[in-house]
Scaffold this motif. Structure first.
Motif, PDB file in Angstrom:
ATOM      1  N   GLN A  47       6.405  -7.429  16.767  1.00 16.99           N
ATOM      2  CA  GLN A  47       7.480  -8.213  16.155  1.00 16.99           C
ATOM      3  C   GLN A  47       7.497  -8.005  14.639  1.00 16.99           C
ATOM      4  O   GLN A  47       8.562  -7.831  14.041  1.00 16.99           O
ATOM      5  CB  GLN A  47       7.315  -9.700  16.484  1.00 16.99           C
ATOM      6  N   LYS A  48       6.335  -7.999  14.029  1.00 11.48           N
ATOM      7  CA  LYS A  48       6.265  -7.776  12.579  1.00 11.48           C
ATOM      8  C   LYS A  48       6.763  -6.375  12.229  1.00 11.48           C
ATOM      9  O   LYS A  48       7.462  -6.194  11.234  1.00 11.48           O
ATOM     10  CB  LYS A  48       4.835  -7.982  12.079  1.00 11.48           C
ATOM     11  N   LEU A  49       6.426  -5.389  13.042  1.00 10.22           N
ATOM     12  CA  LEU A  49       6.889  -4.021  12.797  1.00 10.22           C
ATOM     13  C   LEU A  49       8.409  -3.922  12.949  1.00 10.22           C
ATOM     14  O   LEU A  49       9.063  -3.227  12.181  1.00 10.22           O
ATOM     15  CB  LEU A  49       6.191  -3.040  13.738  1.00 10.22           C
ATOM     16  N   ARG A  50       8.971  -4.628  13.935  1.00  7.43           N
ATOM     17  CA  ARG A  50      10.428  -4.640  14.100  1.00  7.43           C
ATOM     18  C   ARG A  50      11.104  -5.242  12.872  1.00  7.43           C
ATOM     19  O   ARG A  50      12.116  -4.732  12.400  1.00  7.43           O
ATOM     20  CB  ARG A  50      10.824  -5.404  15.368  1.00  7.43           C
ATOM     21  N   LYS A  51      10.545  -6.325  12.346  1.00 13.06           N
ATOM     22  CA  LYS A  51      11.122  -6.958  11.158  1.00 13.06           C
ATOM     23  C   LYS A  51      11.061  -6.013   9.963  1.00 13.06           C
ATOM     24  O   LYS A  51      12.018  -5.899   9.199  1.00 13.06           O
ATOM     25  CB  LYS A  51      10.392  -8.259  10.841  1.00 13.06           C
ATOM     26  N   SER A  53      10.949  -2.766  10.062  1.00 16.99           N
ATOM     27  CA  SER A  53      11.870  -1.661  10.330  1.00 16.99           C
ATOM     28  C   SER A  53      13.302  -2.081  10.030  1.00 16.99           C
ATOM     29  O   SER A  53      14.069  -1.332   9.436  1.00 16.99           O
ATOM     30  CB  SER A  53      11.738  -1.218  11.787  1.00 16.99           C
ATOM     31  N   ALA A  54      13.654  -3.295  10.418  1.00 16.62           N
ATOM     32  CA  ALA A  54      15.017  -3.787  10.170  1.00 16.62           C
ATOM     33  C   ALA A  54      15.277  -3.890   8.669  1.00 16.62           C
ATOM     34  O   ALA A  54      16.355  -3.541   8.192  1.00 16.62           O
ATOM     35  CB  ALA A  54      15.213  -5.148  10.835  1.00 16.62           C
ATOM     36  N   LYS A  55      14.289  -4.344   7.899  1.00 18.08           N
ATOM     37  CA  LYS A  55      14.452  -4.466   6.451  1.00 18.08           C
ATOM     38  C   LYS A  55      14.595  -3.091   5.819  1.00 18.08           C
ATOM     39  O   LYS A  55      15.373  -2.901   4.890  1.00 18.08           O
ATOM     40  CB  LYS A  55      13.266  -5.202   5.833  1.00 18.08           C
ATOM     41  N   THR A  56      13.853  -2.119   6.319  1.00 20.81           N
ATOM     42  CA  THR A  56      13.916  -0.758   5.799  1.00 20.81           C
ATOM     43  C   THR A  56      15.282  -0.145   6.080  1.00 20.81           C
ATOM     44  O   THR A  56      15.853   0.545   5.242  1.00 20.81           O
ATOM     45  CB  THR A  56      12.811   0.120   6.426  1.00 20.81           C
ATOM     46  N   CYS A  57      15.829  -0.412   7.269  1.00 20.10           N
ATOM     47  CA  CYS A  57      17.123   0.168   7.650  1.00 20.10           C
ATOM     48  C   CYS A  57      18.287  -0.469   6.884  1.00 20.10           C
ATOM     49  O   CYS A  57      19.330   0.145   6.751  1.00 20.10           O
ATOM     50  CB  CYS A  57      17.343  -0.027   9.149  1.00 20.10           C
ATOM     51  N   GLU A  58      18.100  -1.688   6.384  1.00 24.17           N
ATOM     52  CA  GLU A  58      19.161  -2.375   5.631  1.00 24.17           C
ATOM     53  C   GLU A  58      19.413  -1.714   4.299  1.00 24.17           C
ATOM     54  O   GLU A  58      20.491  -1.795   3.758  1.00 24.17           O
ATOM     55  CB  GLU A  58      18.770  -3.829   5.394  1.00 24.17           C
ATOM     56  N   LYS A  59      18.404  -1.067   3.749  1.00 25.00           N
ATOM     57  CA  LYS A  59      18.531  -0.488   2.398  1.00 25.00           C
ATOM     58  C   LYS A  59      19.304   0.783   2.377  1.00 25.00           C
ATOM     59  O   LYS A  59      19.580   1.494   3.169  1.00 25.00           O
ATOM     60  CB  LYS A  59      17.139  -0.245   1.814  1.00 25.00           C
TER      61      LYS A  59
END
Length: 59
Positions: A47-51, A53-59
Motif C-alpha cells: 500500500q505504501k509503495l502504491r501511494k 507510485s501514485a505521487k511519482t506519476c502525478e508529477k
C-alpha cells in the motif's frame, strides 16, 4: 552508505519503531518490517509503495 531517494527500500529489523526511526531518518527507508514478517506486513508495504507510485506519476 549513499542515499538515493529514488530507490524504494524497506528493512527487516528487530528494532522497535522509535529506535528504528532515529537510526534511519533521512535515509529514505519506507518502513521497518519485523524479522518474522507476515502477509499483513507485506500488504502494508504494498500500500505504501502504491501511494509513492501514485505521487511519482502525478508529477
Amino acid at each position: 552508505m549513499s542515499v538515493d531517494a529514488m530507490v524504494n527500500t524497506a528493512v527487516l529489523s528487530s528494532l522497535n519503531d522509535i529506535v528504528f526511526h532515529e537510526l534511519t531518518e533521512g535515509l529514505g527507508v519506507i518502513m521497518n518490517l519485523p524479522l518474522l514478517s507476515k502477509r499483513k506486513h507485506a500488504a502494508v508495504l504494498a500500500q505504501k509503495l502504491r501511494k509513492l507510485s501514485a505521487k511519482t506519476c502525478e508529477k
